[in-house]
Design a protein around this motif. Structure first.
Motif, PDB file in Angstrom:
ATOM      1  N   ALA A 194       9.258  -0.021   7.383  1.00 11.26           N
ATOM      2  CA  ALA A 194      10.013   0.703   5.975  1.00 11.26           C
ATOM      3  C   ALA A 194      10.959  -0.388   5.476  1.00 11.26           C
ATOM      4  O   ALA A 194      12.039  -0.489   6.090  1.00 11.26           O
ATOM      5  N   GLU A 195      10.691  -0.605   4.049  1.00 11.54           N
ATOM      6  CA  GLU A 195      11.634  -1.794   3.510  1.00 11.54           C
ATOM      7  C   GLU A 195      12.585  -0.728   2.522  1.00 11.54           C
ATOM      8  O   GLU A 195      12.086  -0.110   1.695  1.00 11.54           O
ATOM      9  N   THR A 196      13.907  -1.318   2.571  1.00 10.38           N
ATOM     10  CA  THR A 196      14.671  -0.316   1.651  1.00 10.38           C
ATOM     11  C   THR A 196      14.504  -0.845   0.211  1.00 10.38           C
ATOM     12  O   THR A 196      14.249  -2.077   0.085  1.00 10.38           O
ATOM     13  N   ASN A 197      14.185   0.071  -0.806  1.00 15.13           N
ATOM     14  CA  ASN A 197      14.353  -0.197  -2.071  1.00 15.13           C
ATOM     15  C   ASN A 197      15.902  -0.769  -2.670  1.00 15.13           C
ATOM     16  O   ASN A 197      16.743   0.107  -2.423  1.00 15.13           O
ATOM     17  N   PHE A 198      16.049  -1.719  -3.038  1.00 15.46           N
ATOM     18  CA  PHE A 198      17.325  -2.281  -3.354  1.00 15.46           C
ATOM     19  C   PHE A 198      17.862  -1.143  -4.536  1.00 15.46           C
ATOM     20  O   PHE A 198      19.039  -1.170  -4.377  1.00 15.46           O
ATOM     21  N   ALA A 199      17.063  -0.746  -5.118  1.00 15.75           N
ATOM     22  CA  ALA A 199      17.547   0.069  -6.437  1.00 15.75           C
ATOM     23  C   ALA A 199      18.251   1.291  -5.873  1.00 15.75           C
ATOM     24  O   ALA A 199      19.271   1.759  -6.515  1.00 15.75           O
ATOM     25  N   SER A 200      18.082   1.725  -4.489  1.00 19.24           N
ATOM     26  CA  SER A 200      18.481   2.822  -4.089  1.00 19.24           C
ATOM     27  C   SER A 200      19.982   2.657  -3.660  1.00 19.24           C
ATOM     28  O   SER A 200      20.634   3.594  -3.002  1.00 19.24           O
ATOM     29  N   LEU A 201      20.467   1.409  -3.565  1.00 20.31           N
ATOM     30  CA  LEU A 201      21.697   0.841  -2.973  1.00 20.31           C
ATOM     31  C   LEU A 201      22.734   1.074  -4.029  1.00 20.31           C
ATOM     32  O   LEU A 201      23.974   1.169  -3.826  1.00 20.31           O
ATOM     33  N   VAL A 216       0.641  -1.258   0.218  1.00 16.69           N
ATOM     34  CA  VAL A 216      -0.061   0.006   0.084  1.00 16.69           C
ATOM     35  C   VAL A 216       0.789   1.264  -0.015  1.00 16.69           C
ATOM     36  O   VAL A 216       1.625   1.311   0.847  1.00 16.69           O
ATOM     37  N   PRO A 217       0.814   1.995  -1.071  1.00 20.99           N
ATOM     38  CA  PRO A 217       1.309   3.241  -0.961  1.00 20.99           C
ATOM     39  C   PRO A 217       1.171   4.236   0.114  1.00 20.99           C
ATOM     40  O   PRO A 217      -0.196   4.490   0.391  1.00 20.99           O
ATOM     41  N   ALA A 218       2.268   4.767   0.840  1.00 23.20           N
ATOM     42  CA  ALA A 218       1.693   5.655   2.043  1.00 23.20           C
ATOM     43  C   ALA A 218       2.727   6.925   2.174  1.00 23.20           C
ATOM     44  O   ALA A 218       3.870   6.279   1.846  1.00 23.20           O
ATOM     45  N   ALA A 219       2.480   8.080   2.513  1.00 30.30           N
ATOM     46  CA  ALA A 219       3.581   8.875   2.668  1.00 30.30           C
ATOM     47  C   ALA A 219       4.264   8.675   4.032  1.00 30.30           C
ATOM     48  O   ALA A 219       5.105   9.127   4.087  1.00 30.30           O
ATOM     49  N   VAL A 220       3.530   8.042   4.851  1.00 29.57           N
ATOM     50  CA  VAL A 220       4.255   7.934   6.159  1.00 29.57           C
ATOM     51  C   VAL A 220       4.162   6.825   6.889  1.00 29.57           C
ATOM     52  O   VAL A 220       2.996   6.232   6.500  1.00 29.57           O
ATOM     53  N   ALA A 221       5.044   6.141   7.279  1.00 31.52           N
ATOM     54  CA  ALA A 221       4.718   4.603   8.174  1.00 31.52           C
ATOM     55  C   ALA A 221       4.248   5.270   9.526  1.00 31.52           C
ATOM     56  O   ALA A 221       5.258   6.157   9.935  1.00 31.52           O
ATOM     57  N   ALA A 222       3.201   4.835  10.369  1.00 35.05           N
ATOM     58  CA  ALA A 222       3.137   5.170  11.511  1.00 35.05           C
ATOM     59  C   ALA A 222       4.320   5.002  12.273  1.00 35.05           C
ATOM     60  O   ALA A 222       4.821   3.958  12.224  1.00 35.05           O
ATOM     61  N   PRO A 271      23.867   3.437   4.202  1.00 33.41           N
ATOM     62  CA  PRO A 271      23.465   4.646   4.658  1.00 33.41           C
ATOM     63  C   PRO A 271      22.231   4.818   5.777  1.00 33.41           C
ATOM     64  O   PRO A 271      21.206   4.007   5.280  1.00 33.41           O
ATOM     65  N   ALA A 272      22.494   5.586   6.561  1.00 33.79           N
ATOM     66  CA  ALA A 272      21.260   5.281   7.662  1.00 33.79           C
ATOM     67  C   ALA A 272      19.968   6.024   7.155  1.00 33.79           C
ATOM     68  O   ALA A 272      18.908   5.525   7.371  1.00 33.79           O
ATOM     69  N   ASP A 273      20.145   7.026   6.076  1.00 37.69           N
ATOM     70  CA  ASP A 273      18.804   7.307   5.349  1.00 37.69           C
ATOM     71  C   ASP A 273      17.940   6.248   4.609  1.00 37.69           C
ATOM     72  O   ASP A 273      17.030   6.870   4.024  1.00 37.69           O
ATOM     73  N   PRO A 333      12.574  10.826   7.333  1.00 45.72           N
ATOM     74  CA  PRO A 333      11.856  10.799   6.155  1.00 45.72           C
ATOM     75  C   PRO A 333      11.951   9.412   5.359  1.00 45.72           C
ATOM     76  O   PRO A 333      12.853   8.567   5.625  1.00 45.72           O
ATOM     77  N   LEU A 334      10.951   9.147   4.779  1.00 42.70           N
ATOM     78  CA  LEU A 334      10.699   7.887   4.211  1.00 42.70           C
ATOM     79  C   LEU A 334      10.338   8.177   2.694  1.00 42.70           C
ATOM     80  O   LEU A 334       9.213   7.947   2.183  1.00 42.70           O
ATOM     81  N   PRO A 335      11.198   8.850   1.807  1.00 41.53           N
ATOM     82  CA  PRO A 335      10.942   9.122   0.287  1.00 41.53           C
ATOM     83  C   PRO A 335      10.690   7.736  -0.576  1.00 41.53           C
ATOM     84  O   PRO A 335      11.222   6.828  -0.018  1.00 41.53           O
ATOM     85  N   PRO A 336       9.696   7.919  -1.560  1.00 42.95           N
ATOM     86  CA  PRO A 336       9.460   6.770  -2.057  1.00 42.95           C
ATOM     87  C   PRO A 336      10.492   6.232  -3.046  1.00 42.95           C
ATOM     88  O   PRO A 336      10.599   4.922  -3.186  1.00 42.95           O
TER      89      PRO A 336
END
Ligand SMILES: Nc1nc2c(c(=O)[nH]1)N[C@H]1C(S)=C(S)[C@@H](COP(=O)(O)O)O[C@H]1N2
Ligand SMILES: [Mo]
Length: 420
Positions: A81-88, A57-63, A96-98, A68-71
């Motif tokens: 919040a799951e890391t998008n592997f493409a961002s590695l 489910v797309p969401a702007a924030v995880a409770a 990185p912690a972000d 910050p959790l940019p898409p």
């Protein structure tokens, strides 16, 4: 360094016998409530895990997550919040912690380092117990080590999307893992200062986050016993991640780092540690984090210890790649058992395999980055595969053995792309 630091399987078997005989003390939860939970866990009770990646489910924030959790960086899954592997892609060995994944049973608590105290207490100490402040921890010899934290449920959604099986729990793809450089005190040093006795068998760290309520039962605070042998071996009480104080979401001011073991062992926001002369049982080593199902012992497996073997591309699922142009496929492979020795890639769904180039020295408890060039020759859908082999000779299989809660998915993952 010894290869296997303790006999994990002997510990597991002994534990399982004690639990099934009922000779175990439960900690902070009624034994009958715990038995009910275990019974529920052994039947598949799917929690609406029908779809995998596309079903998130797309969401702007995880409770309850502070950072910050940019898409581009994360896929939000409930309180996690799951890391998008493409961002590695293009980042270093350390996540990185972000963009480091977050797994929270409830919400991230805000704790000031100056107010924090660690209580160490219990029947496995020779004395009455001790408190430690952050300064006390920092006064102990500091250890720095690279280690992954990976959720036992990482890859869970592939039981459903790839094997057509029902499982319960968060529908992770492969991004519930991160590798960081942790700095902290040895848990062993803290336990010795607290006066651990030769009769101690279990060490139970407990988080300061909220109590967890599940199915109307209050499970209490997040806590999972560690055998003394592991606690005295290579476990850290970490106060730094990648050279900075721990961020709030990753356990500020202090968390455990339990190398190679299921992520739940690495208790965040640790507030106290019970050292016990008898085995301890909590929902996290009885109902959760054991394997239930046809391929496992009746009544469930022993509590999980080490993570398995996995590989992931640093590429979005469904990525579009240009035809006739060389692309550099990159990714990472890791194992809780032994260093990754070899990674092979297939771009034709598994008929032909070629070796990937390893970019890091293989190390246990970390991952290796790898790359392989590919010139797609045909337009249309294609399936990429990456398959790792570890130093014991174990290779990722085609099918993972199902368990009702979808833990330890270790089969090769089919990564769909489109060539255009
Ligand atoms: N106190 C506490 N510790 C915890 C958790 C939690 O919810 N509360 N989650 C555990 C689980 S299941 C995992 S996989 C890891 C995740 O660590 P991370 O959020 O820093 O990535 O923390 C573990 N430690
Ligand atoms: Mo986890």
């Amino acid at each position: 360094m010894s290869f296997v630091p303790l006999s994990e399987s002997a510990y597991d078997r002994r534990r399982l016998r004690q639990w099934t005989r009922g000779s175990a003390r439960t900690s902070g939860i009624d034994r009958r409530d715990l038995m009910k939970l275990v019974a529920a866990a052994s039947a598949a009770v799917p929690l609406g895990l029908a779809a995998g990646p596309a079903g998130a489910v797309p969401a702007a924030v995880a409770a309850g997550i502070v950072k910050p959790l940019p898409p581009e960086l994360f896929t939000i899954r409930g309180t996690n919040a799951e890391t998008n592997f493409a961002s590695l892609r293009g980042t270093g060995l350390h996540t990185p912690a972000d963009r480091f994944f977050v797994r929270n049973h409830t919400v991230t608590p805000r704790i000031e380092a100056a107010d924090w105290r660690l209580g160490v207490w219990g029947s496995g100490l020779t004395g009455p117990g001790v408190h430690f402040t952050c300064d006390d921890l920092r006064a102990l010899p500091a250890v720095t080590r690279t280690a992954f934290v990976e959720c036992a449920g990482n890859g869970r959604s592939f039981y459903t999307t790839q094997q057509g099986q029902q499982v319960s729990g968060t529908a992770w793809t492969l991004g519930a893992i991160g590798v960081a450089r942790w700095r902290g005190a040895r848990l062993g040093d803290v336990l010795r200062r607290a006066g651990i006795s030769p009769g101690a068998v279990d060490v139970l760290p407990r988080g300061l986050d909220d109590e967890v309520v599940s199915g109307g039962i209050n499970l209490g605070r997040v806590r999972r016993p560690l055998p003394v042998a592991k606690a005295l071996d290579d476990v850290l009480l970490a106060y730094e991640m990648n050279g900075e104080p721990l961020p709030p979401d990753h356990g500020h001011p202090v968390r455990l780092i339990v190398p190679n073991w299921v992520g739940i062992s690495s208790i965040k926001w640790v507030g106290d540690i019970e050292v016990s002369a008898e085995p301890l049982y909590t929902p996290w080593n009885t109902d959760m984090y054991r394997l239930f199902g046809a391929g496992h012992p009746a009544g469930g497996s022993a509590p999980l210890t080490r993570q398995g073997l996995k590989s992931a591309f640093e590429l979005a699922a469904g990525a579009i790649l240009p035809v006739h142009r060389e692309v550099e496929l990159t990714g990472r492979s890791w194992s809780g058992g032994a260093p990754v020795r070899k990674v092979e890639i297939s771009t034709d769904g598994g008929r032909y395999w070629c070796p990937a180039r390893l970019r890091d020295t293989p190390r246990r408890g970390s991952w290796v980055r790898w790359s392989a060039g590919w010139v797609p020759r045909r337009r249309g859908p294609a399936v990429l595969l990456a398959r790792a082999t570890d130093a014991t000779g174990r290779t990722q299989s085609e099918v993972a053995v199902h368990n009702t809660q979808g833990y330890l998915f270790d089969a090769v993952v089919r990564h769909p792309v489109t060539v255009d």
